[in-house]
Scaffold this motif. Structure first.
Motif, short mmCIF file in Angstrom:
data_model
loop_
_atom_site.label_atom_id
_atom_site.label_comp_id
_atom_site.label_asym_id
_atom_site.label_seq_id
_atom_site.Cartn_x
_atom_site.Cartn_y
_atom_site.Cartn_z
N ILE A 18 0.84 -1.20 0.00
CA ILE A 18 0.00 0.00 0.00
C ILE A 18 0.88 1.25 0.00
CG2 ILE A 18 -1.65 1.35 1.36
CD1 ILE A 18 -2.87 -1.31 2.29
N SER A 19 1.94 1.26 0.80
CA SER A 19 2.82 2.42 0.89
C SER A 19 3.49 2.73 -0.43
CB SER A 19 3.88 2.20 1.98
OG SER A 19 3.30 2.15 3.25
N ILE A 20 3.98 1.69 -1.11
CA ILE A 20 4.70 1.89 -2.37
C ILE A 20 3.74 2.39 -3.45
CG2 ILE A 20 5.93 0.70 -4.22
CD1 ILE A 20 7.25 -1.03 -2.07
N THR A 41 -6.14 -3.03 4.41
CA THR A 41 -5.84 -3.82 3.21
C THR A 41 -6.25 -3.11 1.93
OG1 THR A 41 -7.97 -4.97 3.35
CG2 THR A 41 -6.09 -6.01 4.47
N THR A 42 -6.65 -1.86 2.03
CA THR A 42 -7.15 -1.14 0.86
C THR A 42 -6.56 0.27 0.79
OG1 THR A 42 -9.07 -0.25 2.04
CG2 THR A 42 -9.35 -2.38 0.93
N LEU A 43 -6.72 0.87 -0.38
CA LEU A 43 -6.31 2.26 -0.58
C LEU A 43 -7.39 2.96 -1.38
CD1 LEU A 43 -4.11 4.49 -0.38
CD2 LEU A 43 -3.22 3.63 -2.56
N LEU A 44 -8.13 3.84 -0.73
CA LEU A 44 -9.16 4.61 -1.42
C LEU A 44 -8.48 5.77 -2.14
CD1 LEU A 44 -12.21 5.02 -1.97
CD2 LEU A 44 -12.24 6.55 0.02
N THR A 45 -8.68 5.85 -3.44
CA THR A 45 -8.04 6.86 -4.27
C THR A 45 -9.09 7.80 -4.82
OG1 THR A 45 -6.33 5.25 -4.87
CG2 THR A 45 -6.52 7.23 -6.24
N VAL A 46 -9.00 9.06 -4.42
CA VAL A 46 -9.98 10.07 -4.83
C VAL A 46 -9.35 10.95 -5.90
CG1 VAL A 46 -11.50 11.93 -4.06
CG2 VAL A 46 -10.93 10.05 -2.49
N PHE A 47 -10.10 11.18 -7.00
CA PHE A 47 -9.54 11.96 -8.10
C PHE A 47 -10.48 13.10 -8.49
CE2 PHE A 47 -11.35 7.92 -9.57
CZ PHE A 47 -12.41 8.36 -10.37
N ASP A 48 -9.95 14.01 -9.28
CA ASP A 48 -10.67 15.20 -9.72
C ASP A 48 -11.58 14.82 -10.89
OD1 ASP A 48 -11.60 17.62 -10.58
OD2 ASP A 48 -9.63 18.48 -10.99
N ALA A 49 -12.83 14.51 -10.58
CA ALA A 49 -13.76 14.05 -11.61
C ALA A 49 -14.24 15.19 -12.50
CB ALA A 49 -14.95 13.36 -10.96
N ASP A 50 -14.02 16.42 -12.06
CA ASP A 50 -14.45 17.57 -12.87
C ASP A 50 -13.54 17.79 -14.08
OD1 ASP A 50 -16.60 18.10 -11.21
OD2 ASP A 50 -15.42 19.45 -9.93
#
Length: 236
Positions: free
Chosen positions: A35-37, A56-65
């Motif tokens: 996860i760190s890498i 055990t997860t990584l939530l990835t938020v992106f610029d949907a606009d």
């Protein structure tokens, strides 16, 4: 290729502006390393606005606009495929050292924990402070880091009746984890000490002292050292 990255995380869209990377079902240092890498690599990807690691997860938020969600997920998958295991990346994992006063005034559950574990108070302190922990997740309140794993002999249940107010800086254990309360909140963990260190700085960019993926060590200090560093004995 090192077997650490043999199993790539599963990438699933969970909203119009976020995808969830699922790495494993196992909560351990290997999963935390992966996860760190990946998180370090994703921070350099245009369009990423937030990364929220968990056990055990990584939530990835992106610029949907400004970015098409399908295109950015495809780019995330491509980046992950190109990653290779690098020992230098793990050697750069940050270590946070937290001074702790393990005293009866600030650790009201210390004797009870010792009785439950059939150990002396000094043995509890030694085991807790001799262990290097990993920040597997950040949550509950800002800056609250879930640290694992405690030695098996220190596995204790949460309190049957949670406290309505846990003082700032309280160091506690429950089940396989340990944590520091960064603010005054209710809590049901077993409190064994307190740190004088500030865990949350609202004026800083990073906000919290402990970040997901960090390693954390606790170092015992005396009552006098605790007070000299700004620690207080009130709250219970």
């Amino acid at each position: 290729m090192n077997e650490l990255f043999y199993n790539r995380p599963q990438v699933d869209l969970v909203s119009e502006s976020a995808c969830l990377l699922r790495f494993s079902d196992a909560v351990n240092n290997e999963t935390a390393d992966r996860i760190s890498i990946v998180a370090k690599a994703l921070r350099e990807l245009p369009g990423i606005v937030d990364l929220i690691p968990s056990y055990t997860t990584l939530l990835t938020v992106f610029d949907a606009d400004h970015y098409d969600r399908f295109a950015i997920v495809a780019r995330i998958r491509q980046l992950i495929e190109q990653l290779d295991y690098d020992e230098k990346q793990l050697s750069a994992v940050r270590e946070v050292v937290i001074p702790v006063y393990y005293g009866p005034e600030v650790g009201p559950d210390l004797d009870e924990v010792a009785q439950h574990c059939r150990l002396s108070v000094n043995e509890i302190i030694s085991l807790h402070s001799d262990t290097s922990y990993r920040a597997y997740a950040i949550g509950f309140t800002p800056g609250f880091a879930f640290l694992g794993n405690t030695p098996e002999v220190l596995h204790v249940p949460r309190k049957n009746t949670p406290r309505l107010k846990v003082p700032l800086g309280s160091v506690a254990i429950a089940e396989r984890q340990t944590a520091v309360y960064p603010s005054v909140t209710p809590g049901g963990w077993q409190i064994i000490g307190r740190t004088p260190v500030t865990l949350v700085d609202w004026s800083s960019e990073s906000l919290a002292l402990i970040q997901g993926g960090d390693t954390v060590r606790f170092t015992p200090i005396s009552r006098a050292e605790f007070i000299a560093m700004g620690g207080t004995l009130d709250g219970f």
